[in-house]
Design a protein around this motif. Structure first.
Motif, PDB file in Angstrom:
ATOM      1  N   ASP A  29      -2.674  -3.818  -0.743  1.00  0.00           N
ATOM      2  CA  ASP A  29      -1.638  -4.838  -0.535  1.00  0.00           C
ATOM      3  C   ASP A  29      -2.006  -6.131  -1.252  1.00  0.00           C
ATOM      4  OD1 ASP A  29      -0.176  -3.093   0.978  1.00  0.00           O
ATOM      5  OD2 ASP A  29      -0.829  -3.893   2.922  1.00  0.00           O
ATOM      6  N   ILE A  30      -3.270  -6.512  -1.171  1.00  0.00           N
ATOM      7  CA  ILE A  30      -3.731  -7.714  -1.880  1.00  0.00           C
ATOM      8  C   ILE A  30      -3.520  -7.538  -3.388  1.00  0.00           C
ATOM      9  CG2 ILE A  30      -5.818  -9.034  -2.503  1.00  0.00           C
ATOM     10  CD1 ILE A  30      -6.849  -8.542   0.345  1.00  0.00           C
ATOM     11  N   THR A  31      -3.844  -6.346  -3.867  1.00  0.00           N
ATOM     12  CA  THR A  31      -3.731  -6.062  -5.308  1.00  0.00           C
ATOM     13  C   THR A  31      -2.265  -6.123  -5.752  1.00  0.00           C
ATOM     14  OG1 THR A  31      -5.656  -4.621  -5.081  1.00  0.00           O
ATOM     15  CG2 THR A  31      -4.363  -4.399  -7.100  1.00  0.00           C
ATOM     16  N   ALA A  32      -1.392  -5.538  -4.946  1.00  0.00           N
ATOM     17  CA  ALA A  32       0.028  -5.528  -5.303  1.00  0.00           C
ATOM     18  C   ALA A  32       0.585  -6.953  -5.312  1.00  0.00           C
ATOM     19  CB  ALA A  32       0.806  -4.643  -4.322  1.00  0.00           C
ATOM     20  N   GLU A  33       0.194  -7.769  -4.335  1.00  0.00           N
ATOM     21  CA  GLU A  33       0.629  -9.174  -4.314  1.00  0.00           C
ATOM     22  C   GLU A  33       0.183  -9.896  -5.575  1.00  0.00           C
ATOM     23  OE1 GLU A  33      -0.052  -9.746   0.469  1.00  0.00           O
ATOM     24  OE2 GLU A  33      -0.844 -11.290  -0.852  1.00  0.00           O
ATOM     25  N   LEU A  34      -1.096  -9.694  -5.936  1.00  0.00           N
ATOM     26  CA  LEU A  34      -1.645 -10.389  -7.097  1.00  0.00           C
ATOM     27  C   LEU A  34      -0.989  -9.900  -8.387  1.00  0.00           C
ATOM     28  CD1 LEU A  34      -5.421 -10.543  -6.128  1.00  0.00           C
ATOM     29  CD2 LEU A  34      -3.964 -12.506  -6.677  1.00  0.00           C
ATOM     30  N   ALA A  35      -0.732  -8.600  -8.476  1.00  0.00           N
ATOM     31  CA  ALA A  35      -0.101  -8.060  -9.693  1.00  0.00           C
ATOM     32  C   ALA A  35       1.251  -8.731  -9.906  1.00  0.00           C
ATOM     33  CB  ALA A  35       0.034  -6.551  -9.586  1.00  0.00           C
ATOM     34  N   ALA A  36       1.998  -8.892  -8.790  1.00  0.00           N
ATOM     35  CA  ALA A  36       3.309  -9.550  -8.905  1.00  0.00           C
ATOM     36  C   ALA A  36       3.136 -11.025  -9.285  1.00  0.00           C
ATOM     37  CB  ALA A  36       4.067  -9.413  -7.588  1.00  0.00           C
TER      38      ALA A  36
END
Lengths: 99, 457
Positions: free
Chosen positions: B95-102
């Motif tokens: 979830d952290i990774t997906a937030e950062l990717a966006a």
């Protein structure tokens, strides 16, 4: 009477996983290593940590001037009776051992 | 061929020098690998699946690593994500990774490697004689396995390689060995196996193998005969002594390290200073063995409530242990009598801070402190029950006299309310290895595309 701390550079203890603890005596010099190796008797070290001498493992590492002891933790890490989650304070028992 | 891995620090959340990371990125690497946890802080993380580190701190550090990855176009790997490496902890990191990717506008392929084990699957392997105890090991059977909050298996290099083969930009691995995330790529590229595992062990805690442990970033390069290690902070140096001494750290055997599928033997390793801050190591050996993975499990051990009272009056300080023994006996009787609990249903322990709280019966020193802290730990089968025992204990912790014919003392409670609910407490309940026919049979990968145009593959 000197204690181990007076002779060596440092003593550290740390969990080696939740079920074992390992204690490293960094002697610092070949002279200190030569003095510490015969002075640290396995039965006395085992008694200090409340384990059977048979479960104590010992490594005298001349290249590093280190004497290392590994043993089952007196209490499994984090179980109800455990008093020291990282096992680091166990080093003080060995530091204060009279040599 | 050579293979270079950049290790930003010993664990995500601990901090590293951005300048040292930039220096590592400028020198280039084939992958960035960082550990995300360990069993170090106790069984709570594995029991709950929750991170012990701040989410905001982890996100800030992960942002720096995702930016570094994007500049280099190499895989970024985290092992034992979210402290314990449970499936939920992997998803937390995802979830952290997906937030950062966006937020960063990065379109990336993220492969999750799950290490969680169902109790039934482990019980089936136990029944088939495929689960063996290490020493010392808790007793297990199917019922005890079912009582565990979480069970994870420690993935090795093979499972991380399977995740690399998905073409991942970012790998979020559940429980892995500390070394596997570093060793996987150089092993896959055919570098010297002994060097791969030894170099991975040296680099797994970041700059802890250097003269400046807090500087974080380490660069390790593997080749056909050995490995070379260099700290990225200019003030730090790796010397033959700092590097070889790292084999002692958290290792019960400083010469052998067991991994899935064999063990590393560094008995014949030679450490050679290339210059004042770089070390080359050769002579490490990989000894293949049967393929098994280590298991970790945490089980609920009850719920706790704690109270702290401070004894300052000299007579109570001098007789603190007798006072504590009397208190525990008195409270035990009251709990049995007034709450109707059997002795097996609760425990009350008092640890005397200033006397022997850290070492207990092993303590060898005796001295007369100015004051003693009495830490009362109450464990019961529910939080309500532990809290109820805490309320029962409260007046005794405050007022219990040493003898019956003296005025009631009043000790110092440092805050109000005097009792604190500690919540669920867990215990490590597995120290076993599980044999596998093929490395991936107990692990799973899931591939996702994240970023501004997010879609799940």
């Amino acid at each position: 009477m000197p204690v181990l701390r007076d002779i060596v550079r440092k003593v550290t203890a740390k969990n080696a996983g939740p079920f074992q603890v390992t204690i490293d005596v960094f002697c610092g010099t070949p002279e200190a290593f030569g003095r510490v190796v015969p002075a640290l008797r396995n039965d006395a070290v085992a008694a200090l940590f409340g384990v059977e001498p048979g479960v104590l493992r010992r490594f005298d590492i001349a290249d590093l001037h280190v004497v290392k002891f590994s043993m089952p933790r007196p209490v499994v890490q984090g179980s109800r009776g455990d008093r020291d989650m990282h096992g680091a304070q166990l080093a003080t028992l060995l530091e204060e051992l009279v040599i | 061929m050579t293979t270079t891995i950049l290790v930003p620090s010993g664990v995500l959340g601990l901090g590293f020098s951005q300048a040292a990371l930039d220096r590592g990125v400028a020198q280039g690497c084939d992958a960035i690998a960082i550990d995300g946890g360990s069993t170090d802080s106790g069984p709570h993380s594995l029991g709950t699946g929750l991170s012990k580190y701040s989410r905001a701190v982890c996100k800030a550090e992960w942002r720096a690593l995702m930016l570094a990855r994007a500049r280099l176009g190499v895989p970024l790997i985290i092992g034992t994500a979210g402290t314990s490496g449970t499936d939920s902890a992997v998803d937390w990191m995802y979830d952290i990774t997906a937030e950062l990717a966006a937020e960063l506008g990065q379109q990336v392929r993220v492969t999750r490697l799950y290490s969680g084990q169902s109790a039934e699957a482990v019980a089936d392997r136990l029944a088939a004689g495929r689960v063996s105890p290490l020493s010392p090991a808790p007793e297990i059977d199917a019922e005890r396995l079912r009582a565990m909050a979480h069970i994870v298996a420690l993935a090795g290099a093979e499972q991380v390689q399977a995740a690399l083969e998905t073409g991942a930009d970012i790998i979020i691995a559940g429980r892995t060995t500390d070394t596997a995330i570093i060793a996987a790529l150089p092993l896959a590229r055919g570098e010297h196996p002994g060097a791969c595992w030894h170099g991975a062990k040296i680099a797994e805690c970041g700059a802890l193998c250097s003269t400046h442990p807090g500087s974080g970033v380490i660069r390790v390069t593997f080749d056909q005969t050995g490995f070379e290690v260099e700290p990225m902070a200019p003030e730090a140096a790796c010397t033959p002594h700092t590097v070889s001494a790292h084999m002692l750290y958290e290792n019960s055997d400083p010469f052998r390290l067991f991994e899935p599928g064999g063990h590393l033997d560094v008995t014949r390793a030679r450490y050679h200073a290339l210059d004042a801050r770089r070390v080359r190591v050769e002579g490490s050996e990989w000894v293949p063995g049967p393929y098994s993975v280590k298991l970790e499990g945490a089980r609920l051990a009850g719920y706790q409530t704690m109270l702290l009272a401070i004894l300052r009056e000299a007579r109570y300080v001098a007789n603190a242990q007798s006072w504590a023994d009397k208190l525990v006996a008195t409270l035990g009787e009251r709990v049995s009598g007034q709450l109707g609990l059997a002795p097996a249903d609760f425990s009350i322990e008092i640890r005397l801070i200033g006397v022997n709280a850290a070492l207990g019966a092993l303590e060898t020193r005796a001295s007369q402190p100015a004051e003693v802290g009495a830490l009362c730990l109450i464990t019961a089968q529910t939080q309500d029950l532990a809290d109820e025992i805490g309320r029962l204990a409260n007046p005794y912790m405050l007022h219990m006299p040493l003898t019956e014919d003296e005025p009631l003392p009043t000790f110092a409670f440092p805050y109000s309310p005097a009792q604190t609910s500690r919540g669920a407490v867990f215990e490590f309940a597995l120290n076993h290895v599980m044999a596998l026919d093929s490395p991936m049979e107990a692990f799973r990968v899931q591939i996702s595309e994240v970023g501004p145009d997010a879609r799940v593959a």
